[in-house]
Design a protein around this motif. Structure first.
Motif, PDB file in Angstrom:
ATOM      1  N   GLN A 186      26.186  48.083  13.380  1.00  0.00           N
ATOM      2  CA  GLN A 186      26.965  48.199  14.491  1.00  0.00           C
ATOM      3  C   GLN A 186      26.601  49.637  15.085  1.00  0.00           C
ATOM      4  O   GLN A 186      26.344  50.682  14.398  1.00  0.00           O
ATOM      5  CB  GLN A 186      28.471  47.906  14.531  1.00  0.00           C
ATOM      6  CG  GLN A 186      28.911  48.307  13.003  1.00  0.00           C
ATOM      7  CD  GLN A 186      29.973  49.595  13.295  1.00  0.00           C
ATOM      8  OE1 GLN A 186      29.786  50.351  14.193  1.00  0.00           O
ATOM      9  NE2 GLN A 186      30.931  49.539  12.275  1.00  0.00           N
ATOM     10  N   ASP A 187      27.304  49.927  16.358  1.00  0.00           N
ATOM     11  CA  ASP A 187      26.667  50.958  17.260  1.00  0.00           C
ATOM     12  C   ASP A 187      27.633  52.162  16.654  1.00  0.00           C
ATOM     13  O   ASP A 187      26.720  53.379  16.486  1.00  0.00           O
ATOM     14  CB  ASP A 187      27.118  50.672  18.683  1.00  0.00           C
ATOM     15  CG  ASP A 187      26.137  49.996  19.441  1.00  0.00           C
ATOM     16  OD1 ASP A 187      25.016  49.689  19.019  1.00  0.00           O
ATOM     17  OD2 ASP A 187      26.515  49.251  20.580  1.00  0.00           O
ATOM     18  N   GLU A 188      28.925  52.091  16.187  1.00  0.00           N
ATOM     19  CA  GLU A 188      29.630  53.204  15.656  1.00  0.00           C
ATOM     20  C   GLU A 188      28.646  54.064  14.262  1.00  0.00           C
ATOM     21  O   GLU A 188      28.837  54.730  14.284  1.00  0.00           O
ATOM     22  CB  GLU A 188      30.957  53.105  15.446  1.00  0.00           C
ATOM     23  CG  GLU A 188      31.685  52.731  16.831  1.00  0.00           C
ATOM     24  CD  GLU A 188      33.117  52.301  16.745  1.00  0.00           C
ATOM     25  OE1 GLU A 188      33.759  52.600  15.580  1.00  0.00           O
ATOM     26  OE2 GLU A 188      33.904  51.652  17.333  1.00  0.00           O
ATOM     27  N   GLU A 189      28.448  52.965  13.637  1.00  0.00           N
ATOM     28  CA  GLU A 189      27.726  53.667  12.448  1.00  0.00           C
ATOM     29  C   GLU A 189      26.235  53.850  12.669  1.00  0.00           C
ATOM     30  O   GLU A 189      25.986  54.816  11.862  1.00  0.00           O
ATOM     31  CB  GLU A 189      27.571  52.183  11.325  1.00  0.00           C
ATOM     32  CG  GLU A 189      29.185  51.915  10.908  1.00  0.00           C
ATOM     33  CD  GLU A 189      28.953  51.232   9.593  1.00  0.00           C
ATOM     34  OE1 GLU A 189      27.997  50.667   9.069  1.00  0.00           O
ATOM     35  OE2 GLU A 189      30.251  51.169   9.000  1.00  0.00           O
ATOM     36  N   ARG A 191      25.601  55.696  15.293  1.00  0.00           N
ATOM     37  CA  ARG A 191      25.773  57.225  15.757  1.00  0.00           C
ATOM     38  C   ARG A 191      26.290  58.150  14.296  1.00  0.00           C
ATOM     39  O   ARG A 191      25.919  59.173  14.379  1.00  0.00           O
ATOM     40  CB  ARG A 191      27.161  57.077  16.671  1.00  0.00           C
ATOM     41  CG  ARG A 191      26.816  56.475  18.047  1.00  0.00           C
ATOM     42  CD  ARG A 191      27.990  56.941  19.123  1.00  0.00           C
ATOM     43  NE  ARG A 191      28.949  55.944  18.969  1.00  0.00           N
ATOM     44  CZ  ARG A 191      29.103  54.772  19.381  1.00  0.00           C
ATOM     45  NH1 ARG A 191      28.244  54.477  20.219  1.00  0.00           N
ATOM     46  NH2 ARG A 191      30.173  54.070  19.241  1.00  0.00           N
ATOM     47  N   VAL A 192      26.811  57.425  13.460  1.00  0.00           N
ATOM     48  CA  VAL A 192      27.338  58.116  12.299  1.00  0.00           C
ATOM     49  C   VAL A 192      26.194  58.609  11.547  1.00  0.00           C
ATOM     50  O   VAL A 192      25.782  59.750  11.016  1.00  0.00           O
ATOM     51  CB  VAL A 192      28.271  57.550  11.579  1.00  0.00           C
ATOM     52  CG1 VAL A 192      28.445  58.263  10.037  1.00  0.00           C
ATOM     53  CG2 VAL A 192      29.632  57.352  11.751  1.00  0.00           C
ATOM     54  N   THR A 204      20.327  49.618  16.251  1.00  0.00           N
ATOM     55  CA  THR A 204      21.307  48.769  15.909  1.00  0.00           C
ATOM     56  C   THR A 204      20.885  47.387  15.900  1.00  0.00           C
ATOM     57  O   THR A 204      20.146  47.028  16.742  1.00  0.00           O
ATOM     58  CB  THR A 204      22.645  48.918  16.808  1.00  0.00           C
ATOM     59  OG1 THR A 204      23.256  50.370  16.846  1.00  0.00           O
ATOM     60  CG2 THR A 204      23.552  47.888  16.341  1.00  0.00           C
ATOM     61  N   GLU A 331      36.290  46.979  13.822  1.00  0.00           N
ATOM     62  CA  GLU A 331      35.540  48.121  14.087  1.00  0.00           C
ATOM     63  C   GLU A 331      34.202  47.860  14.352  1.00  0.00           C
ATOM     64  O   GLU A 331      33.327  47.288  13.617  1.00  0.00           O
ATOM     65  CB  GLU A 331      35.731  49.131  12.999  1.00  0.00           C
ATOM     66  CG  GLU A 331      34.852  50.517  13.192  1.00  0.00           C
ATOM     67  CD  GLU A 331      35.047  51.335  11.958  1.00  0.00           C
ATOM     68  OE1 GLU A 331      35.392  52.683  12.070  1.00  0.00           O
ATOM     69  OE2 GLU A 331      34.813  50.776  10.917  1.00  0.00           O
ATOM     70  N   GLY A 332      33.517  48.354  15.434  1.00  0.00           N
ATOM     71  CA  GLY A 332      32.078  48.467  15.798  1.00  0.00           C
ATOM     72  C   GLY A 332      31.652  47.337  16.401  1.00  0.00           C
ATOM     73  O   GLY A 332      30.417  47.143  16.698  1.00  0.00           O
TER      74      GLY A 332
END
Length: 403
Positions: A186-189, A191-192, A204, A331-332
């Motif tokens: 997913q996109d948030e991970e 970015r991490v 992603t 999330e995500g």
């Protein structure tokens, strides 16, 4: 046209696809076999070493190499996680036989790419002998371990988890740097991971879902509040137990007719006992999760620790089943609270949100329609498989052009 050879590594046999991790690995394997001549190398417990592969793999001429494996005891793995080369969750998957199987397959077929499912197996990058590694992160390992450590606090378990989180962060960065491509779920991970390993290509690749696999909703009466999860994953067990203690009495008081049904793989004794005491239904290893979604009125996701992406939420949205979840649970996934799902952060708030939703059929219909629309736009299995194929082909081509 001859398909180029590829290697797929999984930490366990990816069938049947009966939990989130297996769903992701199974989808990835099938999609890889559409564009490449795949050899699967997987760990397998002794009772799974002789199981015939499913017809879907036979049809795609997938070669399957099973490496018999029993993970070390928790004590041995914990010791290695502190003092060995790799942290606990990676050390558990180290095996000379697995390393040898990879080296022999690389020498025999010289695959153009190796698709490695989970960070757990990225430690075998040396055995690939220069074959480009595409690392499929099911979740950012150090991130979920850090959250687990915070939740456990100053207990011995929490202190150990905090140490492991620091070791995992270093190991995850090192192994991602050795990959030709890292695929976040997913996109948030994503970015991490980009912030952790600048310069490494991170993309992603979301969970895919077969939109045709879900029957039309036929919710039963009395209404069923479904808690669906793999109970082999500790955060799912912790979340279910917390809701049973703190949320279920409140939901039962506000919606006396509602049935709470837990459905999922391998519920431990503590959860079985808690369900019996609370008077809720527990269905282990259900034969058809789509049928569970069709019969339910809503899906409840009480998750307070974790990372990655909740496959059950993706499936529920595709099944037109309204979802009530914590923000970490959703999330995500790029969902908008109040439009695609209902958000609540405590067990009591989850109970209140579920009770209110049970009494609001118009809102349920809206959530169902919006959720299905998101699933069709983002998680079509065909679209995700095509995207994966492009990523694998590009990773192999990049290495070839650099020679």
């Amino acid at each position: 046209m001859t398909r180029p050879p590829a290697l797929v590594l999984t930490p366990r046999i990816p069938w049947p696809p009966d939990d989130g991790g297996r769903v992701v690995a199974w989808q990835g394997l099938l999609a890889a076999a559409e564009s490449h001549a795949v050899t699967l190398i997987s760990f397998a417990p002794p009772d799974e070493t002789d199981l015939a592969p499913p017809q879907e793999l036979t049809d795609r001429a997938v070669r399957v190499i099973r490496v018999p494996f029993a993970p070390p005891s928790a004590m041995v793995a914990a010791w290695r996680g502190l003092f060995g080369r790799w942290p606990y969750s990676l050390a558990r998957y180290r095996s000379p036989a697995f390393d040898r199987a990879i080296r022999e397959e690389v020498a025999r077929r010289r695959p153009v790419v190796a698709y490695v499912q989970n960070l757990h197996l990225a430690t075998y990058v040396g055995a690939l002998d220069g074959v480009p590694m595409v690392l499929r992160e099911h979740n950012v390992e150090f991130l979920w371990m850090a959250r687990y450590a915070r939740a456990a606090g100053a207990s011995p378990r929490g202190v150990y988890a905090a140490l492991q989180s620091a070791r995992l962060r270093r190991a995850e960065a090192e192994l991602c740097q050795r990959a030709a491509l890292v695929l976040a779920i997913q996109d948030e991970e994503a970015r991490v991971l980009r912030a952790m390993v600048p310069g490494v290509r991170v993309e992603t690749l979301p969970v895919g879902v077969d939109l045709g696999a879900f029957p039309d909703p036929t919710p039963v009466s009395p209404p069923v509040v479904l808690l669906a999860a793999s109970f082999q994953w500790p955060p799912n067990v912790d979340g279910a137990l917390r809701f049973l203690r703190e949320g279920w009495p409140r939901l039962r008081a506000r919606a006396p007719a509602a049935v709470l049904r837990l459905a999922g793989k391998a519920p431990p004794r503590a959860l079985r006992d808690a369900c019996a005491e609370a008077g809720v239904e527990l269905a282990a290893d259900v034969p058809s999760m789509p049928e569970e979604y069709a019969r339910a009125t809503l899906l409840l996701v009480p998750i307070w620790i974790g990372a990655g992406a909740r496959v059950k939420i993706v499936e529920a949205l595709a099944a037109r089943l309204p979802v009530v979840s914590t923000s970490i649970g959703a999330e995500g996934l790029g969902l908008e609270a109040g439009k695609h799902f209902v958000a609540a952060e405590t067990a009591e708030a989850l109970a209140d949100a579920a009770a209110a939703l049970l009494q609001d059929p118009v809102f349920r219909e809206s959530l169902a329609a919006e959720g299905r629309g998101v699933a069709e736009a983002r998680w079509s299995l065909r679209a995700v498989a095509a995207l994966q194929s492009r990523y694998l082909t590009a990773a192999a081509a990049a290495l070839e052009s650099s020679r």
